[in-house]
Scaffold this motif. Sequence first.
Motif, PDB file in Angstrom:
ATOM      1  N   MET A  53       0.839  -1.207   0.000  1.00  0.00           N
ATOM      2  CA  MET A  53       0.000   0.000   0.000  1.00  0.00           C
ATOM      3  C   MET A  53       0.867   1.248   0.000  1.00  0.00           C
ATOM      4  O   MET A  53       0.584   2.204  -0.720  1.00  0.00           O
ATOM      5  N   ALA A  54       1.943   1.258   0.771  1.00  0.00           N
ATOM      6  CA  ALA A  54       2.848   2.407   0.794  1.00  0.00           C
ATOM      7  C   ALA A  54       3.462   2.622  -0.593  1.00  0.00           C
ATOM      8  O   ALA A  54       3.543   3.764  -1.078  1.00  0.00           O
ATOM      9  N   SER A  55       3.872   1.551  -1.255  1.00  0.00           N
ATOM     10  CA  SER A  55       4.430   1.652  -2.614  1.00  0.00           C
ATOM     11  C   SER A  55       3.374   2.146  -3.594  1.00  0.00           C
ATOM     12  O   SER A  55       3.654   2.990  -4.453  1.00  0.00           O
ATOM     13  N   TYR A  56       2.162   1.611  -3.491  1.00  0.00           N
ATOM     14  CA  TYR A  56       1.073   2.020  -4.374  1.00  0.00           C
ATOM     15  C   TYR A  56       0.763   3.508  -4.202  1.00  0.00           C
ATOM     16  O   TYR A  56       0.648   4.248  -5.179  1.00  0.00           O
ATOM     17  N   ARG A  57       0.646   3.959  -2.968  1.00  0.00           N
ATOM     18  CA  ARG A  57       0.326   5.368  -2.708  1.00  0.00           C
ATOM     19  C   ARG A  57       1.380   6.302  -3.292  1.00  0.00           C
ATOM     20  O   ARG A  57       1.047   7.330  -3.866  1.00  0.00           O
ATOM     21  N   ALA A  58       2.648   5.964  -3.147  1.00  0.00           N
ATOM     22  CA  ALA A  58       3.726   6.806  -3.677  1.00  0.00           C
ATOM     23  C   ALA A  58       3.664   6.870  -5.204  1.00  0.00           C
ATOM     24  O   ALA A  58       3.739   7.954  -5.797  1.00  0.00           O
ATOM     25  N   ALA A  59       3.514   5.714  -5.853  1.00  0.00           N
ATOM     26  CA  ALA A  59       3.450   5.673  -7.314  1.00  0.00           C
ATOM     27  C   ALA A  59       2.176   6.352  -7.824  1.00  0.00           C
ATOM     28  O   ALA A  59       2.193   7.077  -8.825  1.00  0.00           O
ATOM     29  N   TYR A  60       1.075   6.147  -7.127  1.00  0.00           N
ATOM     30  CA  TYR A  60      -0.220   6.744  -7.485  1.00  0.00           C
ATOM     31  C   TYR A  60      -0.134   8.271  -7.448  1.00  0.00           C
ATOM     32  O   TYR A  60      -0.578   8.950  -8.373  1.00  0.00           O
ATOM     33  N   ALA A  61       0.457   8.809  -6.378  1.00  0.00           N
ATOM     34  CA  ALA A  61       0.570  10.261  -6.235  1.00  0.00           C
ATOM     35  C   ALA A  61       1.341  10.878  -7.401  1.00  0.00           C
ATOM     36  O   ALA A  61       0.994  11.963  -7.886  1.00  0.00           O
ATOM     37  N   GLU A  62       2.361  10.193  -7.893  1.00  0.00           N
ATOM     38  CA  GLU A  62       3.122  10.685  -9.047  1.00  0.00           C
ATOM     39  C   GLU A  62       2.281  10.651 -10.312  1.00  0.00           C
ATOM     40  O   GLU A  62       2.312  11.586 -11.111  1.00  0.00           O
ATOM     41  N   GLN A  63       1.520   9.588 -10.517  1.00  0.00           N
ATOM     42  CA  GLN A  63       0.737   9.420 -11.744  1.00  0.00           C
ATOM     43  C   GLN A  63      -0.401  10.437 -11.868  1.00  0.00           C
ATOM     44  O   GLN A  63      -0.679  10.915 -12.962  1.00  0.00           O
ATOM     45  N   ILE A  64      -1.066  10.753 -10.767  1.00  0.00           N
ATOM     46  CA  ILE A  64      -2.240  11.632 -10.871  1.00  0.00           C
ATOM     47  C   ILE A  64      -1.866  13.085 -11.138  1.00  0.00           C
ATOM     48  O   ILE A  64      -2.710  13.860 -11.591  1.00  0.00           O
ATOM     49  N   GLU A  65      -0.612  13.459 -10.898  1.00  0.00           N
ATOM     50  CA  GLU A  65      -0.190  14.840 -11.156  1.00  0.00           C
ATOM     51  C   GLU A  65      -0.423  15.226 -12.607  1.00  0.00           C
ATOM     52  O   GLU A  65      -0.808  16.358 -12.898  1.00  0.00           O
ATOM     53  N   ASP A  66      -0.191  14.302 -13.540  1.00  0.00           N
ATOM     54  CA  ASP A  66      -0.376  14.583 -14.963  1.00  0.00           C
ATOM     55  C   ASP A  66      -1.836  14.819 -15.332  1.00  0.00           C
ATOM     56  O   ASP A  66      -2.128  15.307 -16.424  1.00  0.00           O
ATOM     57  N   TYR A  67      -2.766  14.473 -14.452  1.00  0.00           N
ATOM     58  CA  TYR A  67      -4.197  14.624 -14.697  1.00  0.00           C
ATOM     59  C   TYR A  67      -4.816  15.636 -13.739  1.00  0.00           C
ATOM     60  O   TYR A  67      -6.025  15.671 -13.572  1.00  0.00           O
TER      61      TYR A  67
END
Length: 137
Positions: A53-67
Amino acid sequence: MMTRAVLLAAMFTSLTGCVSINVTDSGQNGYSNSCNRTAYLVQSGSLRSDGAMASYRAAYAEQIEDYDGQVLTQQSPSAVLQGNQSGAEVLMLTRFPCESRAKAFWRSQGNAELAVLREQAGDLTVAIYERGLHVNF
């Protein structure tokens, strides 16, 4: 910032473990008329792995910036008093300027790559709600 304060003030956990969220966002964003209703991507469910979950949250936060997404809350228990962390309730709330931006993120290659991490992290239901969000868990 006002939405975050309202969100945090409106969110509570009852003795039965229910969570209620009320968000109203009437502010203007810098997008065209096709993107004028704030949308919230809500991920809720049970935790499988705290590390994943910690890994997912970090990667997710980076991805949503583009949107133009903004994570408003990432709730997991601060302490599990009985049992183990696995199975604990998880809630992630992300604001997008409109539903089309949230859906564009969801259909993106970046999100497709997050699917493995999301699956390892928890058993999550993902839904989009437009402005005036009211969700009971």
